[in-house]
Write an enzyme that holds these catalytic residues in place. Sequence first.
Site, PDB file in Angstrom:
ATOM      1  N   HIS A 260      30.215 -50.327  33.341  1.00  9.30           N
ATOM      2  CA  HIS A 260      31.000 -49.074  33.624  1.00  9.30           C
ATOM      3  C   HIS A 260      31.908 -48.301  32.786  1.00  9.30           C
ATOM      4  CE1 HIS A 260      33.119 -46.934  36.813  1.00  9.30           C
ATOM      5  NE2 HIS A 260      33.598 -47.647  37.419  1.00  9.30           N
ATOM      6  N   HIS A 299      22.410 -43.334  34.601  1.00  5.53           N
ATOM      7  CA  HIS A 299      23.269 -43.266  35.640  1.00  5.53           C
ATOM      8  C   HIS A 299      22.751 -43.696  36.872  1.00  5.53           C
ATOM      9  CE1 HIS A 299      26.736 -42.052  37.831  1.00  5.53           C
ATOM     10  NE2 HIS A 299      27.577 -41.954  36.644  1.00  5.53           N
ATOM     11  N   ASP A 355      29.619 -41.385  28.611  1.00  7.14           N
ATOM     12  CA  ASP A 355      29.884 -42.506  27.796  1.00  7.14           C
ATOM     13  C   ASP A 355      29.432 -42.105  26.293  1.00  7.14           C
ATOM     14  OD1 ASP A 355      31.984 -43.641  28.974  1.00  7.14           O
ATOM     15  OD2 ASP A 355      30.573 -44.974  30.118  1.00  7.14           O
TER      16      ASP A 355
HETATM   17  N1  ACO Z   1      18.438 -48.152  28.826  1.00  8.08           N
HETATM   18  C1  ACO Z   1      17.109 -48.662  28.905  1.00  8.08           C
HETATM   19  N2  ACO Z   1      16.664 -48.736  30.252  1.00  8.08           N
HETATM   20  C2  ACO Z   1      17.491 -48.426  31.217  1.00  8.08           C
HETATM   21  C3  ACO Z   1      18.770 -47.911  31.100  1.00  8.08           C
HETATM   22  C4  ACO Z   1      19.223 -47.859  29.791  1.00  8.08           C
HETATM   23  N3  ACO Z   1      20.479 -47.423  29.552  1.00  8.08           N
HETATM   24  N4  ACO Z   1      19.361 -47.827  32.202  1.00  8.08           N
HETATM   25  C5  ACO Z   1      18.533 -48.051  33.360  1.00  8.08           C
HETATM   26  N5  ACO Z   1      17.232 -48.374  32.597  1.00  8.08           N
HETATM   27  C6  ACO Z   1      16.028 -48.783  33.288  1.00  8.08           C
HETATM   28  C7  ACO Z   1      16.026 -50.105  33.862  1.00  8.08           C
HETATM   29  O1  ACO Z   1      15.609 -51.082  33.039  1.00  8.08           O
HETATM   30  C8  ACO Z   1      15.212 -50.048  35.107  1.00  8.08           C
HETATM   31  O2  ACO Z   1      13.987 -49.963  34.599  1.00  8.08           O
HETATM   32  P1  ACO Z   1      12.767 -50.618  35.424  1.00  8.08           P
HETATM   33  O3  ACO Z   1      12.495 -49.929  36.529  1.00  8.08           O
HETATM   34  O4  ACO Z   1      11.496 -50.637  34.507  1.00  8.08           O
HETATM   35  O5  ACO Z   1      12.979 -52.085  35.758  1.00  8.08           O
HETATM   36  C9  ACO Z   1      15.357 -48.472  35.507  1.00  8.08           C
HETATM   37  O6  ACO Z   1      15.891 -47.884  34.228  1.00  8.08           O
HETATM   38  C10 ACO Z   1      16.292 -48.294  36.495  1.00  8.08           C
HETATM   39  O7  ACO Z   1      17.704 -49.028  36.124  1.00  8.08           O
HETATM   40  P2  ACO Z   1      18.772 -49.827  37.123  1.00  8.08           P
HETATM   41  O8  ACO Z   1      19.365 -50.581  36.426  1.00  8.08           O
HETATM   42  O9  ACO Z   1      17.797 -49.948  38.383  1.00  8.08           O
HETATM   43  O10 ACO Z   1      19.425 -48.364  37.416  1.00  8.08           O
HETATM   44  P3  ACO Z   1      21.074 -48.602  37.888  1.00  8.08           P
HETATM   45  O11 ACO Z   1      21.341 -47.343  38.737  1.00  8.08           O
HETATM   46  O12 ACO Z   1      21.222 -49.913  38.764  1.00  8.08           O
HETATM   47  O13 ACO Z   1      22.025 -48.620  36.531  1.00  8.08           O
HETATM   48  C11 ACO Z   1      23.447 -47.959  34.729  1.00  8.08           C
HETATM   49  C12 ACO Z   1      22.835 -47.630  36.298  1.00  8.08           C
HETATM   50  C13 ACO Z   1      24.494 -49.520  34.881  1.00  8.08           C
HETATM   51  C14 ACO Z   1      24.520 -47.021  34.492  1.00  8.08           C
HETATM   52  C15 ACO Z   1      22.280 -48.233  34.158  1.00  8.08           C
HETATM   53  O14 ACO Z   1      21.535 -47.107  33.571  1.00  8.08           O
HETATM   54  C16 ACO Z   1      22.922 -48.897  32.526  1.00  8.08           C
HETATM   55  O15 ACO Z   1      23.137 -50.016  32.459  1.00  8.08           O
HETATM   56  N6  ACO Z   1      23.278 -47.896  31.498  1.00  8.08           N
HETATM   57  C17 ACO Z   1      23.701 -48.240  30.035  1.00  8.08           C
HETATM   58  C18 ACO Z   1      25.256 -48.475  30.596  1.00  8.08           C
HETATM   59  C19 ACO Z   1      25.953 -47.367  30.529  1.00  8.08           C
HETATM   60  O16 ACO Z   1      25.863 -46.270  30.146  1.00  8.08           O
HETATM   61  N7  ACO Z   1      26.784 -47.249  31.459  1.00  8.08           N
HETATM   62  C20 ACO Z   1      27.790 -46.093  31.856  1.00  8.08           C
HETATM   63  C21 ACO Z   1      27.481 -45.388  33.203  1.00  8.08           C
HETATM   64  S1  ACO Z   1      28.421 -43.905  33.375  1.00  8.08           S
HETATM   65  C22 ACO Z   1      29.946 -44.632  33.580  1.00  8.08           C
HETATM   66  O17 ACO Z   1      30.271 -45.606  34.437  1.00  8.08           O
HETATM   67  C23 ACO Z   1      31.079 -43.689  33.628  1.00  8.08           C
END
Ligand code: ACO
Length: 434
Positions: A260, A299, A355
């Site tokens: 987050h 996201h 971010d």
């Molecule tokens: N890098 C690589 N792969 C990713 C990323 C990433 N940053 N984010 C999602 N994916 C992939 C997952 O592995 C998944 O792949 P799969 O379908 O093959 O298993 C798919 O994309 C969907 O991912 P989820 O985890 O289901 O997406 P979710 O909506 O739950 O997660 C989140 C959102 C937590 C923001 C995620 O994208 C992440 O961890 N990003 C990196 C951390 C980040 O930048 N967070 C800031 C968010 S903005 C904020 O809070 C202000």
Amino acid sequence: MADTLTVIDNRTGKKIELPIEHGAIRATELGKLGLVSYDPALLNTAACKSKVSYIDGDRGILRYRGYPIEELAEKSTFLETAYLIVKGELPTTSHFRMWQRNITMHTLVHENLKQFIQGFRYDAHPMGILIAAVGALSTFYPEAKNVMNLESRRVQTRRLIGKMPTIAAFAYRHSRGLPYAYPDNDLSYTGNFLSMMFRMTELKYKPDTILERALDVLFILHADHEQNCSTTTMRTIGSSLADPYASVAGAAAALGGPRHGSANEEVVHMLHEIGTIEHIPELIKQVKRGERRLMGFGHRVYKNFDPRAKIIKQIAHNVFEVTGKNPLIDIAVELERIALQDDYFVSRKLYPNVDFYSGIIYEAMGLPVAMFPVLFAIARTAGWMAQWAELVLDEEQKITRPKQLYLGYDERPYVPLDQRRDGGALETEVSGPL
Ligand code: ACO
């Protein structure tokens, strides 16, 4: 055509008709079939009605109270935007002056709170200090428990928006062993924050106007974001009618997690680790092998560019004119370019989020990495308080208490200790520091 959804339970043949309102059915209606809706992480569950912010994730749109984020970032200030978020409308000149004054008179903290912060170890993470100090504020303002009282809610909102920068700056000064710098109420909200962060022996700190404005815009961009993890935490704690200081402390704790509000901290670590553009392909390979995530990408809601990321990328150039270029920006731009051409990211609709660039700007401004989530918390306090007020006034809301699907053991008898064999749950003796 009726605005209803017909559900047939094929096990029993029982049929029910669920009214559709605002594009939603009420999950409680499923109770008529003896069913619950199972939605881990609340991916498709609206838990409240809200008028604060609006996101269209597919089109990359964010609005506060109807106003596009791009316009607010260009024309508004953080304090004006906070007013809009908290009260629902933009202020007139006289109301804005009063709001500014009312927030400013709350920038000081009780000396005992200062001593409380001084009690932390020299290397305490400032986010930990912030969470604890905000929670501790409830002991200074016990009347804050009157959450149904409008005047009390207003006072706590001004106090929290006023005091967050002071607590944040004290937490930073503590980690540096510097004397805490008291607020300078002649300065703007962000100017004063920079003064409390960076003032040394000079009698008056003069913030750089470009950096002051850049920080102000960053605060605008972070002020609210509908039902994200920390806001949901704020509402969940608030639903027990806990006081707002306890709720904000909990919301800040949720914000502090790397998925987050600490993601920008992780982005900067990741960019430092990459070091040079040549190492980017190796990182991309690791991400695609599922060994790590590309921090600052992806996201839950935006399946397109996060509109805040676009604005931040622009601010970066203004900031670098003052601070000199942060070399991480070249790595970030190239990383973004490569990722956005790669099918792994394109097919999963993973775009840079807020971010991805914010940490690079903060770092260029001399704000240490550990302070990134703290800065986020300062800005988000406006949104948390608006959402909390919405919650306590919402007659449909009750204490939050979701259902579960119990998959554990059925009833089983207790076995006395001396008759138990080695089971699955083991404990090993550890030695080392307490
Ligand atoms: N890098 C690589 N792969 C990713 C990323 C990433 N940053 N984010 C999602 N994916 C992939 C997952 O592995 C998944 O792949 P799969 O379908 O093959 O298993 C798919 O994309 C969907 O991912 P989820 O985890 O289901 O997406 P979710 O909506 O739950 O997660 C989140 C959102 C937590 C923001 C995620 O994208 C992440 O961890 N990003 C990196 C951390 C980040 O930048 N967070 C800031 C968010 S903005 C904020 O809070 C202000």
